[in-house]
Design a protein around this motif. Structure first.
Motif, PDB file in Angstrom:
ATOM      1  N   ALA A 116       0.833  -1.211   0.000  1.00  0.00           N
ATOM      2  CA  ALA A 116       0.000   0.000   0.000  1.00  0.00           C
ATOM      3  C   ALA A 116       0.863   1.254   0.000  1.00  0.00           C
ATOM      4  CB  ALA A 116      -0.939  -0.004   1.204  1.00  0.00           C
ATOM      5  N   SER A 117       1.979   1.208   0.691  1.00  0.00           N
ATOM      6  CA  SER A 117       2.854   2.384   0.748  1.00  0.00           C
ATOM      7  C   SER A 117       3.530   2.659  -0.590  1.00  0.00           C
ATOM      8  CB  SER A 117       3.911   2.209   1.842  1.00  0.00           C
ATOM      9  OG  SER A 117       4.899   1.271   1.445  1.00  0.00           O
ATOM     10  N   ALA A 119       1.959   1.812  -3.659  1.00  0.00           N
ATOM     11  CA  ALA A 119       0.956   1.874  -4.724  1.00  0.00           C
ATOM     12  C   ALA A 119       0.769   3.309  -5.218  1.00  0.00           C
ATOM     13  CB  ALA A 119      -0.369   1.306  -4.234  1.00  0.00           C
ATOM     14  N   ASP A 120       0.712   3.458  -6.531  1.00  0.00           N
ATOM     15  CA  ASP A 120       0.527   4.776  -7.140  1.00  0.00           C
ATOM     16  C   ASP A 120      -0.878   4.981  -7.697  1.00  0.00           C
ATOM     17  OD1 ASP A 120       3.189   5.447  -6.650  1.00  0.00           O
ATOM     18  OD2 ASP A 120       3.861   4.613  -8.559  1.00  0.00           O
ATOM     19  N   THR A 124      -5.710   0.818  -6.813  1.00  0.00           N
ATOM     20  CA  THR A 124      -4.833  -0.126  -6.119  1.00  0.00           C
ATOM     21  C   THR A 124      -4.662   0.284  -4.667  1.00  0.00           C
ATOM     22  OG1 THR A 124      -3.648  -0.530  -8.188  1.00  0.00           O
ATOM     23  CG2 THR A 124      -2.556  -1.219  -6.167  1.00  0.00           C
ATOM     24  N   GLN A 125      -4.482   1.574  -4.433  1.00  0.00           N
ATOM     25  CA  GLN A 125      -4.371   2.069  -3.058  1.00  0.00           C
ATOM     26  C   GLN A 125      -5.623   1.725  -2.263  1.00  0.00           C
ATOM     27  OE1 GLN A 125      -3.798   6.211  -3.944  1.00  0.00           O
ATOM     28  NE2 GLN A 125      -1.566   6.060  -3.897  1.00  0.00           N
ATOM     29  N   GLU A 126      -6.777   1.925  -2.880  1.00  0.00           N
ATOM     30  CA  GLU A 126      -8.052   1.647  -2.215  1.00  0.00           C
ATOM     31  C   GLU A 126      -8.198   0.162  -1.895  1.00  0.00           C
ATOM     32  OE1 GLU A 126     -12.663   1.769  -3.559  1.00  0.00           O
ATOM     33  OE2 GLU A 126     -11.499   3.574  -3.995  1.00  0.00           O
TER      34      GLU A 126
END
Length: 152
Positions: A116-117, A119-120, A124-126
């Motif tokens: 998660a840290s 992910a751009d 994907t972050q969600e």
């Protein structure tokens, strides 16, 4: 299993929970401690439930997020390997069982936190934030329930 995309990570996570559920079920009847047997049966059901939830992410998740490449991240933060059931939970007491379960889940949580840290893409972050939250809350729930077993 070769991990290249987020979909592969989800597939691995699903297999992780499924394997753990089977191992817990297998060991539940063999443990001589009643409290440990109850915890093993409970945890097995929780792992089955997690398998289904992760599977739903894998089958109905956003295609862009699922196809996000993450192999370079996984190379830097290796995926935890399944613990074989050769040293089964049947030989552990309730406290030791929970220590192993928490440790294994913490490694999965750290993997999701790491991904998660990095992910751009917002989708994907969600997805990773949702998976991270799911794993954290389920682990807390399992620990809380195991503590209630201890109070019995």
């Amino acid at each position: 299993m070769q991990i290249e995309t987020l979909k592969d990570v989800l597939h691995w996570t699903k297999d992780f929970h499924q394997h753990l559920s089977r191992c817990l079920t297998h060991c539940a009847d063999k443990n001589t401690d009643e409290r440990a047997r109850m915890i093993l049966a409970y945890l097995s059901e929780q792992e089955k439930s997690l398998t289904k939830v992760v599977n739903s992410f894998e089958t109905s998740g956003d295609e862009h997020a699922l196809n996000t490449w993450c192999y370079e991240y996984v190379n830097k933060q290796p995926i935890v390997q399944h613990v074989h059931c050769d040293a089964p939970f049947s030989n552990l007491d309730a406290t030791q069982i929970m220590e192993v379960i928490v440790d294994q889940h913490q490694q999965v949580i750290e993997l999701y936190r790491y991904l998660a840290s990095r992910a751009d893409i917002p989708s994907t972050q969600e997805m990773l934030a949702s998976l991270l939250s799911l794993e954290e809350h389920e682990m807390m729930r399992m620990v809380h329930s195991a503590n209630r077993f201890r109070d019995m």
